[in-house]
Every structure is written in C-alpha cells, then in structure tokens.
Design a protein around this motif. Structure first.
Motif, PDB file in Angstrom:
ATOM      1  N   GLY A 152      44.941  36.994  31.052  1.00 20.93           N
ATOM      2  CA  GLY A 152      45.830  37.355  31.934  1.00 20.93           C
ATOM      3  C   GLY A 152      45.367  38.693  32.819  1.00 20.93           C
ATOM      4  O   GLY A 152      44.279  38.346  33.663  1.00 20.93           O
ATOM      5  N   LYS A 153      45.720  39.924  32.513  1.00 19.14           N
ATOM      6  CA  LYS A 153      45.101  40.944  33.216  1.00 19.14           C
ATOM      7  C   LYS A 153      44.182  41.699  32.084  1.00 19.14           C
ATOM      8  O   LYS A 153      43.745  42.813  32.635  1.00 19.14           O
ATOM      9  N   THR A 154      44.072  41.112  30.976  1.00 12.50           N
ATOM     10  CA  THR A 154      43.353  41.850  30.085  1.00 12.50           C
ATOM     11  C   THR A 154      41.891  41.076  29.950  1.00 12.50           C
ATOM     12  O   THR A 154      41.627  39.925  29.913  1.00 12.50           O
ATOM     13  N   TYR A 155      40.883  41.895  29.675  1.00 10.52           N
ATOM     14  CA  TYR A 155      39.596  41.431  29.880  1.00 10.52           C
ATOM     15  C   TYR A 155      38.979  41.981  28.495  1.00 10.52           C
ATOM     16  O   TYR A 155      39.256  43.211  28.122  1.00 10.52           O
ATOM     17  N   LYS A 156      37.907  41.248  27.881  1.00  8.99           N
ATOM     18  CA  LYS A 156      37.328  41.422  26.610  1.00  8.99           C
ATOM     19  C   LYS A 156      35.865  41.211  26.791  1.00  8.99           C
ATOM     20  O   LYS A 156      35.439  40.328  27.261  1.00  8.99           O
ATOM     21  N   CYS A 157      35.056  42.159  26.068  1.00  8.04           N
ATOM     22  CA  CYS A 157      33.598  41.787  26.039  1.00  8.04           C
ATOM     23  C   CYS A 157      33.053  42.214  24.586  1.00  8.04           C
ATOM     24  O   CYS A 157      33.608  43.135  24.059  1.00  8.04           O
ATOM     25  N   ILE A 158      31.951  41.449  24.400  1.00  9.46           N
ATOM     26  CA  ILE A 158      31.242  41.853  22.920  1.00  9.46           C
ATOM     27  C   ILE A 158      29.811  42.404  23.269  1.00  9.46           C
ATOM     28  O   ILE A 158      29.281  41.789  24.107  1.00  9.46           O
ATOM     29  N   LEU A 159      29.708  43.593  22.843  1.00 15.22           N
ATOM     30  CA  LEU A 159      28.451  44.238  23.009  1.00 15.22           C
ATOM     31  C   LEU A 159      27.513  44.236  21.674  1.00 15.22           C
ATOM     32  O   LEU A 159      27.977  44.348  20.631  1.00 15.22           O
ATOM     33  N   THR A 160      26.091  44.124  21.813  1.00 17.30           N
ATOM     34  CA  THR A 160      25.177  44.214  20.915  1.00 17.30           C
ATOM     35  C   THR A 160      24.650  45.630  20.636  1.00 17.30           C
ATOM     36  O   THR A 160      23.514  45.549  20.049  1.00 17.30           O
ATOM     37  N   GLU A 161      24.650  46.168  21.807  1.00 17.40           N
ATOM     38  CA  GLU A 161      23.926  47.570  22.019  1.00 17.40           C
ATOM     39  C   GLU A 161      24.648  48.603  22.437  1.00 17.40           C
ATOM     40  O   GLU A 161      25.668  48.302  22.950  1.00 17.40           O
ATOM     41  N   ASN A 162      24.305  49.851  21.894  1.00 18.16           N
ATOM     42  CA  ASN A 162      24.975  50.960  22.441  1.00 18.16           C
ATOM     43  C   ASN A 162      24.413  51.336  23.988  1.00 18.16           C
ATOM     44  O   ASN A 162      23.445  50.764  24.463  1.00 18.16           O
ATOM     45  N   GLY A 163      25.331  52.125  24.585  1.00 17.89           N
ATOM     46  CA  GLY A 163      25.048  52.622  25.902  1.00 17.89           C
ATOM     47  C   GLY A 163      26.166  52.615  27.039  1.00 17.89           C
ATOM     48  O   GLY A 163      27.375  52.915  26.452  1.00 17.89           O
ATOM     49  N   ASN A 164      26.122  52.696  28.110  1.00 17.65           N
ATOM     50  CA  ASN A 164      27.086  53.072  29.154  1.00 17.65           C
ATOM     51  C   ASN A 164      27.573  51.730  29.665  1.00 17.65           C
ATOM     52  O   ASN A 164      26.773  51.456  30.618  1.00 17.65           O
ATOM     53  N   LEU A 165      28.752  51.402  29.380  1.00 13.36           N
ATOM     54  CA  LEU A 165      29.395  50.195  30.017  1.00 13.36           C
ATOM     55  C   LEU A 165      30.069  50.467  30.991  1.00 13.36           C
ATOM     56  O   LEU A 165      30.967  51.502  31.331  1.00 13.36           O
ATOM     57  N   THR A 166      29.600  49.848  32.481  1.00 12.58           N
ATOM     58  CA  THR A 166      30.517  50.247  33.615  1.00 12.58           C
ATOM     59  C   THR A 166      31.399  49.137  34.075  1.00 12.58           C
ATOM     60  O   THR A 166      30.791  47.836  34.073  1.00 12.58           O
ATOM     61  N   VAL A 167      32.600  49.059  34.161  1.00 13.75           N
ATOM     62  CA  VAL A 167      33.458  48.065  34.525  1.00 13.75           C
ATOM     63  C   VAL A 167      33.919  48.521  35.983  1.00 13.75           C
ATOM     64  O   VAL A 167      34.240  49.533  36.514  1.00 13.75           O
ATOM     65  N   THR A 168      33.995  47.206  36.911  1.00 14.33           N
ATOM     66  CA  THR A 168      34.320  47.459  38.232  1.00 14.33           C
ATOM     67  C   THR A 168      35.166  46.344  38.644  1.00 14.33           C
ATOM     68  O   THR A 168      34.854  45.238  38.225  1.00 14.33           O
ATOM     69  N   ALA A 169      36.246  46.788  39.348  1.00 10.39           N
ATOM     70  CA  ALA A 169      37.393  45.977  39.896  1.00 10.39           C
ATOM     71  C   ALA A 169      37.325  46.123  41.410  1.00 10.39           C
ATOM     72  O   ALA A 169      37.394  47.063  42.067  1.00 10.39           O
ATOM     73  N   VAL A 170      37.427  44.974  42.214  1.00  9.22           N
ATOM     74  CA  VAL A 170      37.508  44.997  43.641  1.00  9.22           C
ATOM     75  C   VAL A 170      38.715  44.190  43.771  1.00  9.22           C
ATOM     76  O   VAL A 170      38.871  43.113  43.733  1.00  9.22           O
ATOM     77  N   ALA A 171      39.524  44.843  44.767  1.00  2.00           N
ATOM     78  CA  ALA A 171      40.985  44.113  45.205  1.00  2.00           C
ATOM     79  C   ALA A 171      40.389  43.383  46.613  1.00  2.00           C
ATOM     80  O   ALA A 171      39.252  43.593  47.007  1.00  2.00           O
TER      81      ALA A 171
END
Length: 219
Positions: free
Chosen positions: A100-119
């Motif tokens: 739906g409108k929900t997204y999920k990701c699995i990470l295996t390392e620490n850090g800065n996760l950047t999420v970008t959405a474009v209309a």
C-alpha cells in the motif's frame, strides 16, 4: 406642443406605493461571481496546489530482534500520485518492500538511511533516519581485570549492545588443548579458565556474532 410622456422610463411600484428597483445590477454581479471570479479562483487554486504539493514521509523507529538486522518502515502520503520512492544508506541503494502506502527495508549495517519520495509534479521530499542499534563491535575483555595466577586465568568481559554469548567462550592453549571456562559469573562478567600451559588464546563472541580474542602468557 404636447409633451411626450412615453419617453419617461417606466417605473414599478409595490402595493404600498414604494418604488421597485430593477435587478439588472444585482444579476450582473451574480453572473460575474458565478461565471468568472469563483471558477477562476478555484481552478487556479487547484493548479497551484498541484504545482507545490509534495509528498510526506512518516517513519517509525528502527527495530531489531538480533542486533544483526534492523527493520525500518515508513509511510508515504501525497494528495497527488507518487512517481518514485527510493532509499539508500551511506550512499548505497537499499531494496524496499511495498505494501500500500507503507514501505519496509531490512538493514545489516548502521548509518544514515535516506528516503526520497518524488511526486508526479517532480516535487521531492527526503527524510533521514539514523540507524545505530546494530551491534558491530566486539565484546570487550577488560585488561585491567586480568589475573594470571598459578594454573588459572581470570578476566572480565562485557558487551553493551547485544550482550555476551556466554556459551561461545573458549580458549586454545599453547599445547593445542581446546578449553572451556571452569567458571562464568554472568552477573559480574568474570570468566575463569584452568591453565596448564604457559600461554593461552581466549575467544569470546557476542549475541550478534562479533568475536573478540586475547592472548595471555606466563612471563
């Protein structure tokens, strides 16, 4: 010469003798409002909304069950269709799972996760999520706690994130013997080995499978 009364504008009066005014000016204003001004404002307002509308990103706190993998989920909302949603951690692309409108990701390392959405109007929204709950460091063997006595070795080990995997602790002495601790105090972290050889190498893992090792020798 007789006066021509037919040139006078016709006037209407109500039952009480009051002059009834014409409605031409009012009807003209109504036609202007309904036929031009209001549609103009509405249409241009919708155009402006389309042009400036940007998506919104609502992210949850990262979560982990084993300190080796972290799950991050977020919701992307927009009044207009979204063209793309991407994610990266420290510049590396991250695979997303959509529901739906929900997204999920699995990470295996620490850090800065950047999420970008474009209309579809190319308006962009970015959100930064700091992930620092994964255990990427080895357990710590406290050198100041080491006691190398006659026939035994004691030391204190700790791990502040996932915790020490007490069952993983073992040692190999200079004679090639594979040794298990003779005593473990899980409250204080003190580990004791019997030691028949003149040197020993100790191995300790945490629950995230990071391993520390230390060598000890009798002078």
């Amino acid at each position: 010469m007789a006066k021509n009364y037919s040139e006078r504008p016709s006037m209407r009066y109500d039952a009480n003798g009051r002059l009834v005014k014409g409605k031409s000016s009012q009807s003209g204003l109504t036609r202007f409002l309904l036929g031009f001004l209001i549609p103009y404002v509405v249409i241009n307002g919708l155009i402006l909304l389309f042009v400036i509308q940007a998506p919104s990103i609502d992210a949850s706190e990262p979560d982990t069950k084993d300190y080796q993998n972290a799950e991050v989920s977020f919701k992307v909302s927009s009044l207009i269709p979204v063209k793309s949603v991407t994610a990266s951690i420290e510049g590396q692309p991250v695979e997303l799972e959509k529901s739906g409108k929900t997204y999920k990701c699995i990470l295996t390392e620490n850090g800065n996760l950047t999420v970008t959405a474009v209309a579809i109007n190319n308006m962009t929204k970015s959100s930064h999520i700091q992930v620092n709950l994964l255990d990427e460091t080895n357990p710590v063997i406290d050198e100041e706690s080491v006691v190398l006595g006659a026939g035994y070795l004691e030391f204190i080990v700790s791990d502040t994130q996932s915790g020490v995997d007490w069952d993983s602790i073992y040692a190999v002495d200079s004679l090639g013997n594979n040794l298990k601790p003779t005593d473990i105090n899980r409250t204080t972290g003190k580990v004791t080995f019997s030691m028949a050889a003149d040197s020993i190498v100790v191995y300790v893992k945490d629950l995230a499978k990071n391993e520390a090792q230390a060598s000890f020798a009798v002078n």
